[in-house]
Scaffold this active site. Sequence first.
Site, PDB file in Angstrom:
ATOM      1  N   LYS A 155      -6.059  10.140   1.164  1.00 57.24           N
ATOM      2  CA  LYS A 155      -4.953   9.667   2.037  1.00 57.24           C
ATOM      3  C   LYS A 155      -3.968  10.773   2.370  1.00 57.24           C
ATOM      4  O   LYS A 155      -3.432  10.822   3.466  1.00 57.24           O
ATOM      5  CB  LYS A 155      -4.226   8.481   1.405  1.00 57.24           C
ATOM      6  CG  LYS A 155      -3.440   8.817   0.171  1.00 57.24           C
ATOM      7  CD  LYS A 155      -3.683   7.838  -0.906  1.00 57.24           C
ATOM      8  CE  LYS A 155      -4.531   8.518  -1.955  1.00 57.24           C
ATOM      9  NZ  LYS A 155      -5.169   7.709  -2.887  1.00 57.24           N
ATOM     10  N   LYS A 193       0.021   6.021   2.825  1.00 48.83           N
ATOM     11  CA  LYS A 193      -0.748   4.792   3.086  1.00 48.83           C
ATOM     12  C   LYS A 193      -0.121   3.988   4.220  1.00 48.83           C
ATOM     13  O   LYS A 193      -0.824   3.418   5.062  1.00 48.83           O
ATOM     14  CB  LYS A 193      -0.828   3.965   1.799  1.00 48.83           C
ATOM     15  CG  LYS A 193      -1.640   4.672   0.707  1.00 48.83           C
ATOM     16  CD  LYS A 193      -1.447   4.045  -0.660  1.00 48.83           C
ATOM     17  CE  LYS A 193      -2.285   4.739  -1.721  1.00 48.83           C
ATOM     18  NZ  LYS A 193      -1.969   4.306  -3.087  1.00 48.83           N
TER      19      LYS A 193
END
Length: 430
Positions: free
Chosen positions: A104, A204
Amino acid sequence: MDRLVKVGIAGFGTVGTGVVSCLLDNGDIIASRTGIRPVVHRIADIDSARDGKLKISRETFVNDAMSIIDECDVIVELIGGTSFAKNLILEALKKGKPVVTANKALLAEHGKELFAAAEKSKADIYYEASVAGGIPIIKALREGFVGNKIERIYGILNGTCNFILSKMEKDRSDFDCVLDSAQRLGYAESDPSLDIDGTDTVHKAAILASLAYGEWFGIEPVYKEGIRGISFEDIRFAAEFGYKIKLLAIIKQQDDDVQIRVHPALIPEDSMLANVSDVYNAVQIKGHPVGETLFYGRGAGRDATASAVVADIVDVCLNLKFGSHRRVPAFKIGKQFRHIIPMNEVNSRYYLRIRVSDMPGVIASISSIIGSKNISISSIKQAEKEGEDSVSLTILTHLANERLLMESICEIEKLNCVKSKVILFRVEDI
Ligand code: HSE
């Protein structure tokens, strides 16, 4: 006859061993469901002796991760970091090889370049494991909600933070003490800053926002506040008002633009998200026409993450089988139509805790400053005098503009009766 697809795995740490184990254990299930059999053809890792329990021939292991690109059909990047991993992915995409990654931080920081490379080469880049681990939230947003306008997303996306906050509440303990025990138990990293300062959640949130609104926003303008400033005292006062404190990713459409912010927030104690405890993650999405939806599960760990990586591997294998690419495009790279609204333009409700002298006129002076900014107080409490010169005054406001609220805090802090900096948390009435 199952179609065999050669999978190359770069990085054989915790998640890598989970992925290999899942492919070995559930290969038959995958093949019977899809007609595809992803076979672990190469594993690149410096330490080829890891997890000797898995039935993998020694010839599968190589040291040079770049070498697996030519030898495999699908490249799975599980190395982490943002330098070598980026080069590996760009090289694989350049050669038209689909990539699966759980990285991520890499996507959040270099997404524009990586997605542009995938677009150019017409090779897939899939990243289900990058957000909320085992919860298939990326597929849900990309495919399940493709017919929805996304009104907003609330996410508890960091297991470490959620564990710490749950434990502070349960043990009636302060942050430092719980962090220390979480580190000793292995629930928090020895350098926990990426988690507890909110960076991991920002990464995220940026990925979810891109899927919700069809554009790549990046992480630069995302407001970030972590959990270091939360004390047990605030957890206790929040409970008196009927709230719990959680680290939230908040993604909302506001007119033509979006809010993307990460900070601790008071949420009603009877809401479903307030009851997501320990290391669990949850994502609550409101769309039109679907309405409210809630996804819950493990956001990290070997097996939950492996489940997401394997789902991506099967997806790209199916794309290879059917000669398709980006069947449901996640978002468009290029011109940006929406922008992230700066924090001072956001409207929210607020919780304030102010340490004040216990004497006549204090509440009147504070509430008159707040009122002068046209902010309305919805609730106010003063703790019983604790045998000290000062007491905690806690205030909940109605919806207010952040800039005006901050201006009022500056004025409040100048009052002689105010003994320390004002503690502030936003309130989200989920
Ligand atoms: N460190 C993260 C967490 C997991 O605590 O949830 C990986 O993003």
